[in-house]
Each structure stands twice: as C-alpha cells, then as structure tokens.
Write an enzyme that holds these catalytic residues in place. Structure first.
Site, PDB file in Angstrom:
ATOM      1  N   LYS A 144      43.752  38.716  38.497  1.00  0.00           N
ATOM      2  CA  LYS A 144      42.673  39.799  38.536  1.00  0.00           C
ATOM      3  C   LYS A 144      43.296  41.067  38.983  1.00  0.00           C
ATOM      4  O   LYS A 144      44.559  40.992  39.537  1.00  0.00           O
ATOM      5  CB  LYS A 144      41.643  39.447  39.539  1.00  0.00           C
ATOM      6  CG  LYS A 144      42.228  38.866  41.095  1.00  0.00           C
ATOM      7  CD  LYS A 144      41.004  38.220  41.966  1.00  0.00           C
ATOM      8  CE  LYS A 144      40.416  36.893  41.610  1.00  0.00           C
ATOM      9  NZ  LYS A 144      38.968  37.062  40.865  1.00  0.00           N
ATOM     10  N   ARG A 145      42.634  42.062  39.076  1.00  0.00           N
ATOM     11  CA  ARG A 145      43.453  43.503  39.473  1.00  0.00           C
ATOM     12  C   ARG A 145      43.790  43.156  41.022  1.00  0.00           C
ATOM     13  O   ARG A 145      43.190  42.463  41.768  1.00  0.00           O
ATOM     14  CB  ARG A 145      42.552  44.477  39.302  1.00  0.00           C
ATOM     15  CG  ARG A 145      42.434  45.153  37.986  1.00  0.00           C
ATOM     16  CD  ARG A 145      43.838  45.598  37.442  1.00  0.00           C
ATOM     17  NE  ARG A 145      44.008  46.788  38.054  1.00  0.00           N
ATOM     18  CZ  ARG A 145      44.174  48.079  37.490  1.00  0.00           C
ATOM     19  NH1 ARG A 145      43.850  48.130  36.320  1.00  0.00           N
ATOM     20  NH2 ARG A 145      44.281  48.962  38.037  1.00  0.00           N
ATOM     21  N   THR A 183      34.298  37.817  36.598  1.00  0.00           N
ATOM     22  CA  THR A 183      33.908  37.173  35.262  1.00  0.00           C
ATOM     23  C   THR A 183      35.228  36.337  35.140  1.00  0.00           C
ATOM     24  O   THR A 183      35.130  35.315  34.425  1.00  0.00           O
ATOM     25  CB  THR A 183      34.034  38.194  34.028  1.00  0.00           C
ATOM     26  OG1 THR A 183      35.187  39.002  34.191  1.00  0.00           O
ATOM     27  CG2 THR A 183      32.466  38.824  34.320  1.00  0.00           C
ATOM     28  N   LYS A 218      35.492  32.236  33.459  1.00  0.00           N
ATOM     29  CA  LYS A 218      36.419  31.818  32.478  1.00  0.00           C
ATOM     30  C   LYS A 218      37.101  30.605  32.789  1.00  0.00           C
ATOM     31  O   LYS A 218      37.194  29.571  32.151  1.00  0.00           O
ATOM     32  CB  LYS A 218      37.652  32.725  32.240  1.00  0.00           C
ATOM     33  CG  LYS A 218      37.250  33.958  31.809  1.00  0.00           C
ATOM     34  CD  LYS A 218      38.300  34.996  31.971  1.00  0.00           C
ATOM     35  CE  LYS A 218      37.711  36.684  31.635  1.00  0.00           C
ATOM     36  NZ  LYS A 218      38.614  37.647  31.986  1.00  0.00           N
ATOM     37  N   HIS A 222      28.208  48.510  39.087  1.00  0.00           N
ATOM     38  CA  HIS A 222      29.329  47.698  39.065  1.00  0.00           C
ATOM     39  C   HIS A 222      29.935  47.161  40.561  1.00  0.00           C
ATOM     40  O   HIS A 222      30.756  46.508  40.551  1.00  0.00           O
ATOM     41  CB  HIS A 222      30.373  48.016  38.081  1.00  0.00           C
ATOM     42  CG  HIS A 222      30.053  47.371  36.654  1.00  0.00           C
ATOM     43  ND1 HIS A 222      30.216  46.216  36.101  1.00  0.00           N
ATOM     44  CD2 HIS A 222      29.481  48.115  35.741  1.00  0.00           C
ATOM     45  CE1 HIS A 222      29.886  46.244  34.783  1.00  0.00           C
ATOM     46  NE2 HIS A 222      29.381  47.385  34.659  1.00  0.00           N
ATOM     47  N   LYS A 260      40.084  41.866  47.194  1.00  0.00           N
ATOM     48  CA  LYS A 260      40.036  40.651  46.398  1.00  0.00           C
ATOM     49  C   LYS A 260      40.890  39.363  47.056  1.00  0.00           C
ATOM     50  O   LYS A 260      41.008  38.626  46.849  1.00  0.00           O
ATOM     51  CB  LYS A 260      40.593  40.751  44.834  1.00  0.00           C
ATOM     52  CG  LYS A 260      39.606  41.539  44.098  1.00  0.00           C
ATOM     53  CD  LYS A 260      40.402  41.746  42.822  1.00  0.00           C
ATOM     54  CE  LYS A 260      39.311  42.302  41.801  1.00  0.00           C
ATOM     55  NZ  LYS A 260      38.368  41.669  41.084  1.00  0.00           N
TER      56      LYS A 260
HETATM   57  C1  LIG Z   1      38.374  38.546  32.869  1.00  0.00           C
HETATM   58  C2  LIG Z   1      39.652  39.562  33.252  1.00  0.00           C
HETATM   59  C3  LIG Z   1      39.240  40.381  34.383  1.00  0.00           C
HETATM   60  C4  LIG Z   1      38.536  40.085  35.298  1.00  0.00           C
HETATM   61  O1  LIG Z   1      38.914  39.326  36.413  1.00  0.00           O
HETATM   62  P1  LIG Z   1      37.865  39.209  37.691  1.00  0.00           P
HETATM   63  O2  LIG Z   1      38.708  37.898  38.395  1.00  0.00           O
HETATM   64  O3  LIG Z   1      36.514  38.771  37.547  1.00  0.00           O
HETATM   65  O4  LIG Z   1      38.069  40.336  38.484  1.00  0.00           O
HETATM   66  C5  LIG Z   1      40.567  41.036  34.581  1.00  0.00           C
HETATM   67  N1  LIG Z   1      41.392  41.362  33.830  1.00  0.00           N
HETATM   68  C6  LIG Z   1      41.554  40.633  32.788  1.00  0.00           C
HETATM   69  C7  LIG Z   1      42.905  40.880  31.809  1.00  0.00           C
HETATM   70  C8  LIG Z   1      40.558  39.749  32.510  1.00  0.00           C
HETATM   71  O5  LIG Z   1      40.868  39.007  31.324  1.00  0.00           O
END
Ligand SMILES: *Cc1c(COP(=O)(O)O)cnc(C)c1O
Length: 764
Positions: A507-508, A615, A619, A328, A513
């Site tokens: 995102k985290r 991911t 979305k 990952h 990032k």
């Molecule tokens: C989809 C999702 C992530 C992943 O987000 P990225 O932008 O791909 O890092 C992290 N936390 C939550 C709650 C999510 O739904």
C-alpha cells in the site's frame, strides 16, 4: 473471433502501421497492433453507447489508476484463449506483454477505486463515464539506491496508447487569467465483462491553442511559441505524487480547474444539442465528485450556466441537483483549502462565484459554523457538502466518523445528505484475471456466474471442509507463490522460498498505515530468534511494497529503515534460512495482481479510525487470505462477513484510540517493555547505517516523543496476534479461515458498490 481472422487482421495492422511482418515486429509494434485490432471488434458497439442520450453519470476524478488494459480488455471481451492460441501459433509469448508498463495515472486506493468503478458500471450495464486528466507522466517509477527511494519519470506513453482515441474535434478552450489553453480529449473504451456495455473514460490533455502559428514563425517569434507551448503542456505534464495530502500549489489548482472546465463545457455543449432547458440538466447527467479534487466543477457549472443567461440562483439550484460528493479521508492534511487570492489570480470568475456561494450560505444558514470562504481561504469539502445532493463515506465506520466527528455540524443540519457506500474491487481483474487457476476451480464447483454475481461465492461454504477443494486451494496458492518468487527473483534479485509463509503489506507508505509497526515486529522476531526463542516459528518471508510521496520525509525514512532491516536479516547466515525480508520496488497494479494471489497473511494494520476503507484488504480477502489487522475501514465489514474469528484482529479500536490519546506517553510504554525498547534502540545504537542522513534518528524521536499513530501502544497485541497467526499457519483452522474469507467476499465486489450508488444516489 477466430484465430485465423485475428491473425489476418493482426498482420494487416502491423503491415499498415509499421511496415513489418509479424515475425520481425518488436514488442511495441505487436502491442499497438494487437490493441488496435481488439478495438476494431468493439468500436461499433462503443459508438452506439457514445451516442445514446439516456441519463448518465459523469465520474469526475483527478486519478484513474488503470494498470494494464490489454489483458483486462481481452478478458472482458472473452477472447483471451483465442488470442493466446493465435499468438502462440506465430511463436509470440502471450506473457511478453507483461513488459508493457502500467498506465499509472493515479497514486493509490482512490485512483484504483475509480478504475474499478468504471469497469463495474460497464459490466453491470450502467452508463457511467469517467472524466479526468491525461498526464504525460504518471506516478513516478520507484527504485532503491542504497536503500533509499529513488524516483524516475514514468514515461508510460513510450509504449503507445492503442486503447485511446484522440477526439480533436471535441477540443475546448480553457481560460485562465494569464493565458488560455486547449483541452484535447482522449477517449478510452471501458469494456464491460462479456461486452455487457462499453462506456468511456475521457481524459483531457492540455495543449497550446495555436500550436502551429506559421505567421508567428515568420516574425521570428519561434522562441515565444516554444514558451507558450511549454506553459500550456505543463498543466497535464505530470501527476502530483501525493497520496492523501493537500499542497496549495498553483499548478495543481490549474490542473483541477482545467479538468473540470473542460468537462463541464463538453457536457453543456452536448446537452445544448438536445435541449435548451437547463433546469433538466440532471435528467441528462449527474456528477460524482471523487474527493475534493474536482469540486471546482460546482462553481464552473454555475459560471457556464450564467453565461448561458441563467441567474446565479437558478444556476445554483441546478448544481444542487447535479453533484454528489465522495469523501475519502478524515485526515486534516488531505482536506483541500485554496487561498482565495490564488483563485482570483488564475480564475477570477470562479473567485467571484465562490464569494456568491459564501453569501448564499450566510443568507440561508446564518451560522458561523457553516462557511465556504473564511479568512480568504476557500474550503473545498464545505463547498461540496453545501451543494451536493448526497455526501458519502467509503466504509461504514468511515461514514459514521464523518457524521459524528469530521462533519458533525453539517450532519446536524443535513442528516439526509449523508450516506455510506462501502468501496469495492472488480472481481474480474482481482480474481478471474490475476488468479486464473483459482477462478477455474471455483467455477468447477459453483458454475461460472460468480464474476458478475459475487455473492454466489457463498456457495463455496459447502466445500470448505471438502478435502479435495482444500487440497486444490493449497496447491493453487503454492503455485501462485512460486510464480511470485520467480518474479521477485527477476525484478529484485532476491531468492525467496515458496514454502515459507508469505506475510505481505502492500500500500502507499504512510505513517497512519503503520509499516513501521510491521518493521518493528520483524526486528522483534529477529532478536527472539537470535536468542533461541521462538523455536517452532515456521519460515516466514515478509514482503513490503510501497511508494512514498517524494517530499514525505518520514515515509522515506521508514523505507530506508525497512531496507536496512532486510539487509541485516537477509545477510545473517544464522537467521536468513528462517526469515527473510523483501521490499519490492515500484509497487503498482500489475505487481499487486501477482502479490494478492500469493499471500498467506494480509497486513492491514492502520491505526483504527485512519483508513477510510482500504481496498487492498478486499483483494486479499477475495483471493482467500485472512487479514491480520485492526478494526479499521472495511476491515470491520470484512470481519462481519467472514467472521472476526476467521481473521487475526488486534489493537485499539476507534473508541480506545480516542481514550488512549487523552494522555498518551509512548516513551513510557517503550521504556516499560524491554523487548520493544531493544528494537527501538536499533534506530540509534549503530545497528543500522543511514548514510549519515539522520533519518533513523528522526523515526526514533517521533516514536519516543509523539507516536501519533500509537505504534508503541499496539505493539504488544500486534506481536501476540501475529505469532499466533504464524503458529496456526498450515493447519486445518488456517485453511478454514482462508476459505471462509473467499466465500464471503461477495459484498466487496465493486458491482455492489455501483448498485449502491445507483439506488441511493444516482437513480439511473
Ligand atoms: C489496491 C491498490 C492500492 C490500495 O491499497 P490499500 O491497501 O487499500 O491502501 C494502492 N495501490 C495499488 C497499486 C493498488 O492496486
């Protein structure tokens, strides 16, 4: 299911379990009874699936970021409307269950991926069962105090867990050198869309072996019992809140071994009931290892098979047919390495097997580049690559980096092992459930098959210039923005304008990032507005959502910085009518559902080469939002599908990053760009108050002297692209881009990811 029969059962359940009438039941009682009633409808099919002996996949993951199951299960069972009607006939608000907290047994993308994969496998009729840990406390709850992140325990079980069943009889004992514990499985049904199939997520809970040893009590050893209980229950007490970092903590090693030992014992026990020929184990089950966290499953299987009488060589040969590995990340700080001494201290038999594996690699490859144990440290990724049949990255660009860079040497000797499986998201949760009005509009145009055949969204292409459809899209997006604005008002106490642009980064929190880049760009815009520039900038609301690992100093500093920026801007009479900044607290799956359908620009701005896939980006795309981002992770494939010209792409590419890094001087860039310098100086010139912690000065220093992630380098092109995007907002070109993205999101269904795994790796 009819409304009447549902109500009847619901009332019965409330009566049996809680002794209350439906009119007097509280939310927890309603939630648990409704959950149990729903399970009553699927239990029979689920049992059938559990007892089938066809080849299956065990998806081994330390994290499953499930979110809320109630609504998703109702959706997949096709009973949402019935239940809604039934509840409303009794005066119960269907949305009231939104107060039930998420099951957050994961940190971020990796854990959410595992949840999407299980849902997809069930929805396309593939037998994939999840195995993981039932943490007593999930990912911490986040709030802000004086702009700093505050963490509280996530007591998710206080709401009950009506979707899981404790399987006491299938408990197994996991042995550590110092003590042994009981692993008790809790099974949750994974319900496929339209009830296609029902798979199982089995989460292990650690408990003391003799919880009620009355003899010991007689001997006045009560305290000792309490201590033993504590030591046992500690193993699954809490999810480690680190995303993408490795920490050599003993308890973490215990968690990992506990998870894999329980799973391997469980599977071998079941296999023994149907066969004693272990060489065919892989015709019964194969395992997908979700990152290195479950990689100890390899030596554990070898250990168990040798106790069944097989030789090490035969056991290893079986393991080689049984495991596959998903990588990952390429970040060094995330690649797990365990001190061999710690492994020997807790699980000596596994230490021995790791040594034998190291001997095996010496014997077979005899090349210093390839090792599993070196200088008394065990390298989990190396172990995984050596034994796994297939190793996959999670987006094309990421897999290429693995092959050409991170695992170059391994790729040279095992080219056939390396494959790509680009991540995906389930369109059931991430469009049908979270954006029902848009889903309905889509169905109106292209029929109702798209939720399980997402490629068919491309049929929307012929409506992209259709005025009515564009109008409907606009209206629905606006309604979603109103709903989000309400939610933010309620949860953050901040009023935002649904007519403003919603620019969202969720995102985290990680330096790679680059939330910092976004923050600096907002400050830049702020100063430009102050000076009377940017006269025709439309109104913008900048929204952030992110948790930081509690021990990640720089990430926490950036949270404080963004909250200070929000404070400055939102309280500036002159400016707050033009831009606003909101950092939502406790970003989680349920918050994400509300955010991704109400967004105008999706911020995906990691330094190229750092985000394995992402991911969140998918979305947003699926909900008709263009990406403002770099050519990183799956952004590359998003551009390929929807057209690069239909997204807002900026910044250094992977190749440029390499080049730039050869001799990089961020200080020179900052000093050479007066407008950038002005925003960077706010970190130290008294513009902001960091409560004398020095965190803002730390950000300043890294920016000037390190800037590992090229914030300064990409700043100018980011600003340019961002302003261009804002300028285009609301135009025909803008909506064309939105719809192009939605229509071409088909590839990013996790159904496609699962099919890729099936065809390239699992062959089930
Ligand atoms: C989809 C999702 C992530 C992943 O987000 P990225 O932008 O791909 O890092 C992290 N936390 C939550 C709650 C999510 O739904």
């Amino acid at each position: 299911m009819t409304s009447n029969s549902l109500i009847k059962e619901f009332k019965q359940s409330l009566n049996y379990d809680y002794g209350v009438e439906i009119e007097n039941a509280n939310l927890k009682e309603l939630y648990n009874s409704l959950g149990k009633v729903l399970m009553g409808y699927v239990n029979k099919d689920w049992q059938k699936s559990i007892h089938s002996t066809s080849k299956r996949v065990g998806y081994l993951s330390a994290e499953f970021l499930i979110g809320r199951l109630l609504y998703a299960n109702m959706l997949n069972m096709g009973v949402i409307e019935d239940v809604k009607k039934a509840l409303e006939s009794k005066g119960i608000d269907f949305n009231s269950f939104e107060d039930v907290e998420d099951a957050a047994l994961g940190n971020g993308g990796l854990g959410r991926l595992a949840a999407c994969f299980l849902e997809s496998a069930a929805s396309i009729g593939k037998k994939v069962d999840g195995y993981g840990l039932r943490y007593r406390f999930g990912l911490f709850k986040q709030s802000f105090v004086d702009g700093f992140q505050n963490e509280e325990a996530d007591d998710w079980l206080k709401w009950g867990d009506p979707f899981s069943f404790r399987k006491e009889d299938e408990s197994v004992i996991v042995n550590f050198a110092d003590y042994s514990v009981r692993a008790v499985p809790y099974d949750t049904a994974v319900i496929g869309y339209n009830l296609k199939t029902i798979n199982t997520l089995r989460l292990w809970q650690s408990e003391a072996i003799n919880k009620f040893d009355f003899k010991a009590f007689d001997n006045m050893q009560g305290l000792k019992i309490a201590e033993n209980d504590y030591k046992a229950e500690e193993i699954t007490a809490v999810l480690y809140p680190n995303d993408n970092t490795y920490e050599g903590k003993k308890l973490r090693l215990r968690q990992q071994y506990f998870m894999v030992s329980a799973t391997i014992q469980d599977v071998v026990n079941k296999y023994k009931k149907i066969s004693n020929d272990f060489t065919k184990l892989n015709e019964y089950i194969i395992f997908q290892l979700n990152d290195t966290h479950p990689v100890l499953a390899i030596p554990e299987l070898i250990r168990v098979l040798t106790t069944e009488g097989l030789s090490f060589e035969d056991a290893l040969a079986i393991a080689k047919k049984t495991f596959n590995f998903t990588n990952h990340t390429i970040m060094g700080e995330a690649l797990e390495r365990w001190p061999l001494g710690m492994i020997y201290e807790l699980i000596p038999a596994i230490g021995e097997i790791l040594k034998m594996l190291e001997n095996d690699i010496r014997h077979n490859l005899n090349d210093h580049r390839f090792f599993i144990v070196r200088d008394d440290v065990a390298y989990m990724a190396n172990l995984a690559i050596y034994v796994a049949g297939k190793v996959n990255g999670v987006a094309r660009i990421h897999t290429e980096i693995l092959k050409n860079d991170t695992f170059k040497d391994w790729y040279e000797i095992y080219p056939e092992k390396f494959v790509n499986v680009t991540n995906g998201i389930t369109p059931r949760r991430w469009l049908l459930l979270n954006n029902p009005k848009m889903a309905k509009e889509i169905t109106k145009l292209i029929g109702d098959k798209w939720p399980t055949n997402l490629d068919s969204l491309v049929n929307l292409e012929s409506y992209i210039n259709n005025k009515e459809f564009v109008e409907a899209f606009k209206n629905i997006k606006h309604e979603n923005k109103l709903i989000l604005a309400d939610y933010i008002k309620k949860h953050e106490g901040i009023e935002i304008d649904a007519d403003s642009i919603f620019d969202i980064q969720i995102k985290r929190l990680h330096e790679y990032k680059r939330q910092l880049l976004n923050a600096l760009s907002i400050l830049y815009i702020y100063f430009e507005l102050k000076e009377g520039n940017l006269k025709d900038l439309p109104k913008v609301t900048f929204i952030f959502g992110a948790k930081s690992a509690p021990g990640y100093y720089m990430a926490k500093a950036i949270i404080k910085f963004i909250n200070e920026i929000a404070n400055l801007i939102n309280n500036d009479q002159e400016i707050s009518s033009r831009i606003k900044v909101v950092f939502v607290q406790n970003y989680n799956v349920s918050y994400a559902e509300k955010l991704v359908c109400a967004c105008d620009f999706s911020e995906q701005i990691s330094m190229a080469g750092m985000e394995a896939s992402g991911t969140g980006n998918m979305k947003f795309m699926l909900n008709g939002t263009p990406t403002l981002g770099t050519l990183d992770g799956a952004n590359v494939e998003i551009c390929e599908e929807a057209g690069k010209e239909n997204n807002y792409i900026f910044g250094a590419t992977v190749e440029e990053v390499k080049e730039v890094k050869n001799n990089y001087n961020s200080g020179a860039i900052i000093n050479g760009n007066l407008k950038l310098k002005r925003v960077v100086e706010t970190l130290v010139d008294g513009t902001f108050n960091d409560n004398n912690t020095g965190v803002l000065k730390s950000i300043y220093d890294t920016l000037y002297h390190n800037d590992t992630y090229l914030v300064a380098y990409d700043f100018a092109s980011y600003i340019e692209t961002k302003l261009k995007a804002f300028k285009e907002y609301g135009s025909n070109e803008y909506f064309y881009k939105c719809l192009k993205n939605m229509a071409n999101a088909g590839k990013f269904s996790s159904d496609r990811s699962i099919r890729d795994y099936v065809e390239e790796i699992w062959h089930i």
